[in-house]
Design a protein around this motif. Structure first.
Motif, mmCIF file in Angstrom:
data_model
loop_
_atom_site.group_PDB
_atom_site.id
_atom_site.type_symbol
_atom_site.label_atom_id
_atom_site.label_comp_id
_atom_site.label_asym_id
_atom_site.label_seq_id
_atom_site.Cartn_x
_atom_site.Cartn_y
_atom_site.Cartn_z
ATOM 1 N N ASN A 45 -37.757 -34.081 -8.199
ATOM 2 C CA ASN A 45 -37.934 -35.317 -7.691
ATOM 3 C C ASN A 45 -38.920 -36.316 -8.649
ATOM 4 O O ASN A 45 -38.584 -37.178 -8.943
ATOM 5 C CB ASN A 45 -37.780 -36.111 -5.805
ATOM 6 C CG ASN A 45 -36.602 -35.617 -5.368
ATOM 7 O OD1 ASN A 45 -35.012 -36.039 -6.521
ATOM 8 N ND2 ASN A 45 -35.764 -35.671 -4.539
ATOM 9 N N ILE A 46 -39.873 -35.601 -8.451
ATOM 10 C CA ILE A 46 -41.130 -36.400 -9.416
ATOM 11 C C ILE A 46 -40.464 -36.026 -10.408
ATOM 12 O O ILE A 46 -40.705 -36.913 -11.742
ATOM 13 C CB ILE A 46 -42.330 -35.310 -9.181
ATOM 14 C CG1 ILE A 46 -42.914 -35.097 -7.584
ATOM 15 C CG2 ILE A 46 -43.341 -35.801 -9.624
ATOM 16 C CD1 ILE A 46 -43.703 -34.854 -7.057
ATOM 17 N N ARG B 140 -37.944 -35.987 -11.699
ATOM 18 C CA ARG B 140 -36.110 -37.320 -11.470
ATOM 19 C C ARG B 140 -37.136 -38.753 -12.627
ATOM 20 O O ARG B 140 -36.328 -38.381 -12.437
ATOM 21 C CB ARG B 140 -35.172 -36.580 -10.837
ATOM 22 C CG ARG B 140 -34.698 -37.787 -10.570
ATOM 23 C CD ARG B 140 -33.697 -37.874 -9.742
ATOM 24 N NE ARG B 140 -32.212 -38.577 -9.470
ATOM 25 C CZ ARG B 140 -32.149 -39.806 -8.788
ATOM 26 N NH1 ARG B 140 -33.262 -40.191 -8.457
ATOM 27 N NH2 ARG B 140 -30.914 -40.636 -9.127
ATOM 28 N N SER B 141 -38.007 -38.736 -11.161
ATOM 29 C CA SER B 141 -38.589 -39.944 -11.791
ATOM 30 C C SER B 141 -39.406 -40.672 -12.732
ATOM 31 O O SER B 141 -39.981 -41.341 -13.218
ATOM 32 C CB SER B 141 -40.289 -40.376 -10.970
ATOM 33 O OG SER B 141 -41.389 -38.990 -11.086
ATOM 34 N N ILE B 142 -40.181 -38.730 -13.909
ATOM 35 C CA ILE B 142 -40.139 -39.117 -14.917
ATOM 36 C C ILE B 142 -39.523 -39.297 -16.070
ATOM 37 O O ILE B 142 -39.691 -40.328 -16.781
ATOM 38 C CB ILE B 142 -41.097 -37.814 -15.444
ATOM 39 C CG1 ILE B 142 -42.334 -37.901 -14.373
ATOM 40 C CG2 ILE B 142 -41.313 -37.849 -16.865
ATOM 41 C CD1 ILE B 142 -43.134 -36.154 -14.439
ATOM 42 N N THR B 143 -37.566 -38.826 -16.501
ATOM 43 C CA THR B 143 -37.087 -39.032 -16.843
ATOM 44 C C THR B 143 -35.772 -38.777 -15.916
ATOM 45 O O THR B 143 -35.231 -37.914 -15.890
ATOM 46 C CB THR B 143 -36.897 -38.015 -18.306
ATOM 47 O OG1 THR B 143 -36.087 -38.370 -18.566
ATOM 48 C CG2 THR B 143 -37.059 -36.727 -18.100
ATOM 49 N N ARG B 144 -34.877 -39.489 -16.580
ATOM 50 C CA ARG B 144 -33.697 -39.539 -15.939
ATOM 51 C C ARG B 144 -32.255 -38.680 -17.029
ATOM 52 O O ARG B 144 -31.451 -38.127 -16.405
ATOM 53 C CB ARG B 144 -32.683 -40.764 -15.376
ATOM 54 C CG ARG B 144 -33.397 -41.638 -14.631
ATOM 55 C CD ARG B 144 -32.857 -41.143 -13.449
ATOM 56 N NE ARG B 144 -34.012 -42.183 -12.421
ATOM 57 C CZ ARG B 144 -33.128 -42.310 -11.146
ATOM 58 N NH1 ARG B 144 -32.214 -42.721 -11.541
ATOM 59 N NH2 ARG B 144 -33.888 -42.801 -10.016
ATOM 60 N N LYS C 241 -48.881 -36.750 -8.089
ATOM 61 C CA LYS C 241 -48.032 -36.761 -7.234
ATOM 62 C C LYS C 241 -47.940 -35.981 -6.235
ATOM 63 O O LYS C 241 -46.574 -35.219 -5.617
ATOM 64 C CB LYS C 241 -46.647 -36.655 -8.148
ATOM 65 C CG LYS C 241 -46.494 -38.317 -8.691
ATOM 66 C CD LYS C 241 -45.707 -38.432 -9.888
ATOM 67 C CE LYS C 241 -45.909 -39.724 -10.773
ATOM 68 N NZ LYS C 241 -45.334 -40.930 -9.928
#
Ligand SMILES: [Zn+2]
Length: 128
Positions: free
Chosen positions: A65-66, A68-72, A86
């Motif tokens: 999830n970290i 994913r929060s950086i790049t989708r 984080k």
């Protein structure tokens, strides 16, 4: 001087139940007092295994999830410190991927990352 253990002293070692610790009598390969201790031991072992698995799964998903929060989609280069801040756990991954250029990517499900130097990390989404 070589330390040797005689057969008599081996026989003197008390064997104890792997669950309750009570001294065992009877067959030398016996590990538990009875079926109840054997079952309790298996239950406890299973519970412990589940706890370990749950903890690792939680870390894997947290890491994913970290990322994913950086790049989708696509790739992005970020400071490693962002991941550290984080509480990213660098000890758990779902796999390793080596490119033909011998670059090693750490996989986290559908994401991958690689430290490109001491400070920067490339993060990418592997599957569309
Ligand atoms: Zn027992």
């Amino acid at each position: 001087m070589i330390n040797t253990v005689s057969m008599e002293s081996l026989a003197d070692i008390k064997r104890c139940c792997a669950f309750c610790g009570k001294e065992l009598t009877g067959r030398s390969d016996k590990k538990f007092c009875d079926d109840m201790c054997r079952n309790n031991h298996a239950y406890q072992q299973g519970k412990f295994d589940n706890e370990v698995i749950n903890r690792i799964n939680k870390s894997l998903l947290y890491n994913r999830n970290i990322l994913r929060s950086i790049t989708r989609r696509g790739r992005k280069i970020v400071k490693k410190q962002i991941l550290v801040d984080k509480d990213f756990d660098f000890n758990v991954i779902t796999g390793l991927y080596k490119t033909h250029r011998h670059q090693e990517y750490m996989l986290l499900y559908d994401y991958a990352y690689r430290c490109i130097n001491d400070e920067d990390v490339v993060v990418l989404k592997c599957y569309k």
